[in-house]
Write a protein that holds these residues in place. Structure first.
Motif, mmCIF file in Angstrom:
data_model
loop_
_atom_site.group_PDB
_atom_site.id
_atom_site.type_symbol
_atom_site.label_atom_id
_atom_site.label_comp_id
_atom_site.label_asym_id
_atom_site.label_seq_id
_atom_site.Cartn_x
_atom_site.Cartn_y
_atom_site.Cartn_z
ATOM 1 N N MET A 1 0.833 -1.198 0.000
ATOM 2 C CA MET A 1 0.000 0.000 0.000
ATOM 3 C C MET A 1 0.874 1.257 0.000
ATOM 4 S SD MET A 1 -1.395 -1.038 3.779
ATOM 5 C CE MET A 1 -2.242 0.367 4.456
ATOM 6 N N ASN A 2 0.355 2.324 -0.602
ATOM 7 C CA ASN A 2 1.066 3.602 -0.631
ATOM 8 C C ASN A 2 0.351 4.591 0.292
ATOM 9 O OD1 ASN A 2 2.709 2.478 -2.597
ATOM 10 N ND2 ASN A 2 1.418 3.259 -4.258
ATOM 11 N N LEU A 3 1.150 5.336 1.060
ATOM 12 C CA LEU A 3 0.553 6.230 2.055
ATOM 13 C C LEU A 3 1.191 7.605 2.017
ATOM 14 C CD1 LEU A 3 0.926 3.620 4.884
ATOM 15 C CD2 LEU A 3 -1.293 4.307 3.968
ATOM 16 N N LYS A 4 0.434 8.570 2.475
ATOM 17 C CA LYS A 4 0.975 9.911 2.667
ATOM 18 C C LYS A 4 1.066 10.154 4.168
ATOM 19 C CE LYS A 4 0.075 13.401 -0.312
ATOM 20 N NZ LYS A 4 1.466 13.740 -0.661
ATOM 21 N N LEU A 5 2.256 10.557 4.627
ATOM 22 C CA LEU A 5 2.434 10.812 6.059
ATOM 23 C C LEU A 5 2.608 12.304 6.276
ATOM 24 C CD1 LEU A 5 5.136 8.050 6.761
ATOM 25 C CD2 LEU A 5 2.656 7.813 6.955
ATOM 26 N N ARG A 6 1.981 12.815 7.326
ATOM 27 C CA ARG A 6 2.260 14.198 7.751
ATOM 28 C C ARG A 6 2.833 14.102 9.152
ATOM 29 N NH1 ARG A 6 -1.950 18.111 7.943
ATOM 30 N NH2 ARG A 6 -0.284 19.640 7.722
ATOM 31 N N ILE A 7 4.105 14.477 9.274
ATOM 32 C CA ILE A 7 4.822 14.215 10.529
ATOM 33 C C ILE A 7 5.340 15.512 11.150
ATOM 34 C CG2 ILE A 7 6.735 12.950 11.592
ATOM 35 C CD1 ILE A 7 6.614 10.962 9.344
ATOM 36 N N TRP A 8 5.188 15.637 12.462
ATOM 37 C CA TRP A 8 5.728 16.788 13.194
ATOM 38 C C TRP A 8 7.253 16.679 13.250
ATOM 39 C CZ3 TRP A 8 4.441 21.441 15.008
ATOM 40 C CH2 TRP A 8 5.309 22.064 15.920
ATOM 41 N N ARG A 9 7.942 17.648 12.637
ATOM 42 C CA ARG A 9 9.406 17.669 12.682
ATOM 43 C C ARG A 9 9.855 18.910 13.436
ATOM 44 N NH1 ARG A 9 12.108 14.264 9.232
ATOM 45 N NH2 ARG A 9 13.482 14.324 11.022
ATOM 46 N N GLN A 10 10.817 18.722 14.315
ATOM 47 C CA GLN A 10 11.379 19.849 15.069
ATOM 48 C C GLN A 10 12.825 19.498 15.372
ATOM 49 O OE1 GLN A 10 9.409 20.570 18.819
ATOM 50 N NE2 GLN A 10 10.263 22.626 19.008
ATOM 51 N N LYS A 11 13.739 20.257 14.791
ATOM 52 C CA LYS A 11 15.151 19.897 14.859
ATOM 53 C C LYS A 11 15.694 19.921 16.275
ATOM 54 C CE LYS A 11 19.407 20.524 12.278
ATOM 55 N NZ LYS A 11 19.512 19.059 12.178
ATOM 56 N N ASN A 12 15.353 20.963 17.020
ATOM 57 C CA ASN A 12 15.790 21.076 18.408
ATOM 58 C C ASN A 12 14.883 22.076 19.123
ATOM 59 O OD1 ASN A 12 16.735 23.708 17.713
ATOM 60 N ND2 ASN A 12 18.626 22.792 16.928
ATOM 61 N N SER A 13 15.177 22.398 20.374
ATOM 62 C CA SER A 13 14.256 23.236 21.152
ATOM 63 C C SER A 13 14.179 24.671 20.630
ATOM 64 C CB SER A 13 14.643 23.209 22.635
ATOM 65 O OG SER A 13 15.971 23.661 22.783
ATOM 66 N N GLU A 14 15.192 25.097 19.868
ATOM 67 C CA GLU A 14 15.157 26.463 19.318
ATOM 68 C C GLU A 14 14.286 26.538 18.057
ATOM 69 O OE1 GLU A 14 18.999 25.968 20.310
ATOM 70 O OE2 GLU A 14 17.844 26.466 22.108
ATOM 71 N N ASP A 15 14.123 25.402 17.400
ATOM 72 C CA ASP A 15 13.372 25.363 16.141
ATOM 73 C C ASP A 15 11.873 25.366 16.455
ATOM 74 O OD1 ASP A 15 12.556 24.935 13.559
ATOM 75 O OD2 ASP A 15 13.081 22.802 13.518
ATOM 76 N N ARG A 16 11.096 26.191 15.735
ATOM 77 C CA ARG A 16 9.641 26.246 15.977
ATOM 78 C C ARG A 16 8.955 24.936 15.613
ATOM 79 N NH1 ARG A 16 6.376 30.704 16.558
ATOM 80 N NH2 ARG A 16 4.797 29.763 15.224
ATOM 81 N N GLY A 17 9.482 24.233 14.611
ATOM 82 C CA GLY A 17 8.892 22.956 14.198
ATOM 83 C C GLY A 17 7.688 23.143 13.297
ATOM 84 N N GLY A 18 7.262 22.061 12.663
ATOM 85 C CA GLY A 18 6.101 22.130 11.780
ATOM 86 C C GLY A 18 5.808 20.770 11.171
ATOM 87 N N MET A 19 4.680 20.663 10.482
ATOM 88 C CA MET A 19 4.297 19.411 9.849
ATOM 89 C C MET A 19 4.994 19.287 8.490
ATOM 90 S SD MET A 19 2.321 18.239 12.192
ATOM 91 C CE MET A 19 1.590 16.770 11.488
#
Lengths: 196, 107
Positions: B1-19
């Motif tokens: 099966m093929n899927l699309k993932l939306r994952i929370w990424r945040q490099k470190n505590s200074e980075d705001r992060g995002g999907m």
């Protein structure tokens, strides 16, 4: 399987137990014991990050697992163990030449953690095969195919192998040294296991 | 099966992060959710990207180390641990939202 393989579940309790015996004598962070290990760990991390090869850590872990599964499982024989030692040596060479570890050593890096661990697993796997090769008897849950009774049961060889094998680390790429710790049975003596 | 993932990424505590969106292909329905993420991480590593960090230990539903908020639910749509969640619980073409599990610090 759980009880055999997952030391993780036991280790945290033993560490708590040890720490509960504190307080301990203060340790000088500038002392030789600390600085020499720190230098060693730093250079190992730098080395792992600098290789930037073409294979992931997981691919080495899985290849090592397959070698061990095929040749150093519950049943093992001399031919398979010798083959495994050659294969693990070659895998170790390739790991330190061709592993790809992304990221840096200054923040959370699970690939780096795993690379350190797989490097250890390669050493440990090699030693397990070396130890299994040395023990030319069937012992405990391990069946050395060359050592069996006429009806196919595990045959111990207490005359030659009634000892615990303690292997001494003698440095990188150096042969480990075997120390035989004799098993002495004063009251209960080992006998052939029989389900008959 | 093929899927699309939306994952929370945040490099470190200074980075705001995002999907961040990722595609994963040829996922077996017999894989566990963590094995599916392993597949993504192998791909990201070989492409020179940073793999997704996630906790796990035993992968057999005992230790309690794994977490993840999957489609807004702790450990996903089945009442089990993330490591025991199988990909057969999802359908080909699904989009799956993956965020860190555990308590969220208040600000």
């Amino acid at each position: 399987m759980q009880g055999l393989a997952d030391g993780y579940f036991v280790l945290p309790s033993t560490i708590n137990d040890y720490l509960a015996r504190g307080p301990f004598l203060p340790i000088d962070p500038a002392g030789e014991a600390v600085t020499s290990v720190e230098t060693e760990v730093k250079s190992r991390i730098e080395k792992l990050l600098s290789i930037q090869g073409e294979r992931t850590v997981d691919s080495f872990h899985k290849e090592l697992g397959e070698i061990m599964w095929d040749n150093c499982g519950m049943a093992r024989n001399e031919q398979g163990l010798r083959k495994a030692l050659e294969q693990i040596s070659a895998l170790r060479d390739e790991f330190w030449r061709n592993v790809k570890v992304p990221g840096t050593g200054v923040e959370l890096n699970q690939s780096l953690e795993r690379a350190n661990r797989v490097a250890d697993f390669i050493e440990l796997g090699y030693l397990m095969c070396l130890d299994a090769l040395n023990r030319r008897e069937s012992c405990g849950g391990h069946f050395r195919e060359e050592s069996q009774t006429p009806d196919g049961e595990a045959a111990r060889d207490d005359d030659r192998f009634s000892y615990v094998s303690a292997w001494e680390w003698t440095g990188e790429n150096a042969k480990p040294v075997l120390h035989e710790e004799a098993l002495e049975f004063e009251y209960v003596h080992p006998s052939q296991r029989s389900y008959a | 099966m093929n899927l699309k993932l939306r994952i929370w990424r945040q490099k470190n505590s200074e980075d705001r992060g995002g999907m961040v969106s990722y595609d994963v292909e040829q996922i077996s329905p017999d894989m566990s959710f963590l094995e599916m993420l392993d597949t993504l991480n192998e791909k990201l590593t070989l492409e020179g990207d940073d793999p997704v960090a996630f906790d796990h230990d035993c992968r057999e539903g005992i230790c309690g180390a794994c977490s993840l908020m999957i489609d807004g639910q702790a450990h996903g749509p089945v009442q089990t641990t993330t490591c025991q969640l199988q990909m057969r619980s999802f359908s080909d073409g699904d989009e799956i939202v993956i965020e860190p599990g555990g308590p969220v610090p208040s600000r």
